[in-house]
Design a protein around this motif. Sequence first.
Motif, PDB file in Angstrom:
ATOM      1  N   PHE A 136      -6.337 -37.748  15.414  1.00 31.86           N
ATOM      2  CA  PHE A 136      -5.944 -36.346  15.273  1.00 31.86           C
ATOM      3  C   PHE A 136      -6.423 -35.525  16.463  1.00 31.86           C
ATOM      4  O   PHE A 136      -7.618 -35.390  16.682  1.00 31.86           O
ATOM      5  N   TYR A 137      -5.466 -34.972  17.192  1.00 34.83           N
ATOM      6  CA  TYR A 137      -5.741 -34.145  18.364  1.00 34.83           C
ATOM      7  C   TYR A 137      -5.453 -32.687  18.020  1.00 34.83           C
ATOM      8  O   TYR A 137      -4.520 -32.394  17.269  1.00 34.83           O
ATOM      9  N   GLY A 138      -6.218 -31.783  18.596  1.00 33.19           N
ATOM     10  CA  GLY A 138      -5.978 -30.362  18.405  1.00 33.19           C
ATOM     11  C   GLY A 138      -7.183 -29.577  18.862  1.00 33.19           C
ATOM     12  O   GLY A 138      -8.300 -30.093  18.905  1.00 33.19           O
ATOM     13  N   LYS A 139      -6.946 -28.332  19.190  1.00 34.63           N
ATOM     14  CA  LYS A 139      -8.035 -27.471  19.627  1.00 34.63           C
ATOM     15  C   LYS A 139      -9.012 -27.214  18.485  1.00 34.63           C
ATOM     16  O   LYS A 139      -8.687 -27.401  17.316  1.00 34.63           O
ATOM     17  N   MET A 140     -10.191 -26.758  18.836  1.00 32.14           N
ATOM     18  CA  MET A 140     -11.180 -26.342  17.849  1.00 32.14           C
ATOM     19  C   MET A 140     -10.525 -25.279  16.957  1.00 32.14           C
ATOM     20  O   MET A 140      -9.917 -24.342  17.463  1.00 32.14           O
ATOM     21  N   GLY A 141     -10.616 -25.473  15.651  1.00 28.24           N
ATOM     22  CA  GLY A 141     -10.048 -24.513  14.714  1.00 28.24           C
ATOM     23  C   GLY A 141      -8.578 -24.718  14.395  1.00 28.24           C
ATOM     24  O   GLY A 141      -7.981 -23.932  13.658  1.00 28.24           O
ATOM     25  N   ALA A 142      -7.988 -25.780  14.928  1.00 31.08           N
ATOM     26  CA  ALA A 142      -6.563 -26.036  14.678  1.00 31.08           C
ATOM     27  C   ALA A 142      -6.294 -26.495  13.251  1.00 31.08           C
ATOM     28  O   ALA A 142      -5.177 -26.388  12.767  1.00 31.08           O
ATOM     29  N   GLY A 143      -7.329 -27.019  12.586  1.00 30.09           N
ATOM     30  CA  GLY A 143      -7.153 -27.457  11.209  1.00 30.09           C
ATOM     31  C   GLY A 143      -7.200 -28.952  10.998  1.00 30.09           C
ATOM     32  O   GLY A 143      -6.744 -29.454   9.967  1.00 30.09           O
ATOM     33  N   LYS A 144      -7.766 -29.679  11.941  1.00 29.89           N
ATOM     34  CA  LYS A 144      -7.833 -31.138  11.820  1.00 29.89           C
ATOM     35  C   LYS A 144      -8.590 -31.560  10.566  1.00 29.89           C
ATOM     36  O   LYS A 144      -8.080 -32.342   9.757  1.00 29.89           O
ATOM     37  N   THR A 145      -9.801 -31.062  10.398  1.00 26.60           N
ATOM     38  CA  THR A 145     -10.619 -31.444   9.244  1.00 26.60           C
ATOM     39  C   THR A 145      -9.967 -31.008   7.939  1.00 26.60           C
ATOM     40  O   THR A 145      -9.935 -31.765   6.962  1.00 26.60           O
ATOM     41  N   THR A 146      -9.412 -29.820   7.922  1.00 26.58           N
ATOM     42  CA  THR A 146      -8.762 -29.308   6.714  1.00 26.58           C
ATOM     43  C   THR A 146      -7.575 -30.190   6.328  1.00 26.58           C
ATOM     44  O   THR A 146      -7.371 -30.494   5.152  1.00 26.58           O
ATOM     45  N   PHE A 147      -6.808 -30.623   7.322  1.00 22.94           N
ATOM     46  CA  PHE A 147      -5.650 -31.475   7.040  1.00 22.94           C
ATOM     47  C   PHE A 147      -6.099 -32.859   6.569  1.00 22.94           C
ATOM     48  O   PHE A 147      -5.549 -33.392   5.600  1.00 22.94           O
ATOM     49  N   VAL A 148      -7.098 -33.436   7.229  1.00 20.97           N
ATOM     50  CA  VAL A 148      -7.608 -34.743   6.794  1.00 20.97           C
ATOM     51  C   VAL A 148      -8.140 -34.646   5.363  1.00 20.97           C
ATOM     52  O   VAL A 148      -7.907 -35.534   4.541  1.00 20.97           O
ATOM     53  N   LYS A 149      -8.837 -33.578   5.058  1.00 24.83           N
ATOM     54  CA  LYS A 149      -9.350 -33.384   3.694  1.00 24.83           C
ATOM     55  C   LYS A 149      -8.195 -33.350   2.695  1.00 24.83           C
ATOM     56  O   LYS A 149      -8.266 -33.990   1.640  1.00 24.83           O
ATOM     57  N   ALA A 150      -7.138 -32.632   3.023  1.00 25.13           N
ATOM     58  CA  ALA A 150      -5.976 -32.557   2.126  1.00 25.13           C
ATOM     59  C   ALA A 150      -5.327 -33.934   1.951  1.00 25.13           C
ATOM     60  O   ALA A 150      -4.916 -34.295   0.839  1.00 25.13           O
ATOM     61  N   ILE A 151      -5.255 -34.710   3.026  1.00 28.21           N
ATOM     62  CA  ILE A 151      -4.694 -36.066   2.933  1.00 28.21           C
ATOM     63  C   ILE A 151      -5.549 -36.903   1.986  1.00 28.21           C
ATOM     64  O   ILE A 151      -5.024 -37.592   1.104  1.00 28.21           O
TER      65      ILE A 151
END
Length: 146
Positions: free
Chosen positions: A30-45
Amino acid sequence: MEIKIQDIEHIREAAQKFINQIGDRRVFAFYGKMGAGKTTFVKAICEELGVEDVITSPTFAIINEYTQPDGEPLYHFDFYRIKKLEEVYDMGYEDYFYSGALCFIEWPELIEDVLPEDAVRVNIEEQPDGSRLVIERECRGGKSRR
């Protein structure tokens, strides 16, 4: 594949769309800037996959292991604090990446040289309207198992 996350209220719906595309693939970077929502999206998955553990960011631990309903492990990595690639070797990354378990990796650009050839890149980009665009494409490069 592209998935638009209109807002946080629709993230689980987006996570389900993502899960429907996983297939036999196991390693997702998962690539993205700080605050893009990587952790939030992984948590939802993870939640949509039925993980009942408390899902948190592995920023300090580097890796969190969760258990899926079928008993299979799921690994969530955050390499933001990695200073040298040797740290990844020391943690035994191959045991995780080639285990056949799902692996979700945040900040993979810091470990690009050891990503498996078949890892899937997932870019999460914040849009001007505040929504997020999840764009998936296969990794180019990376290494095969030694």
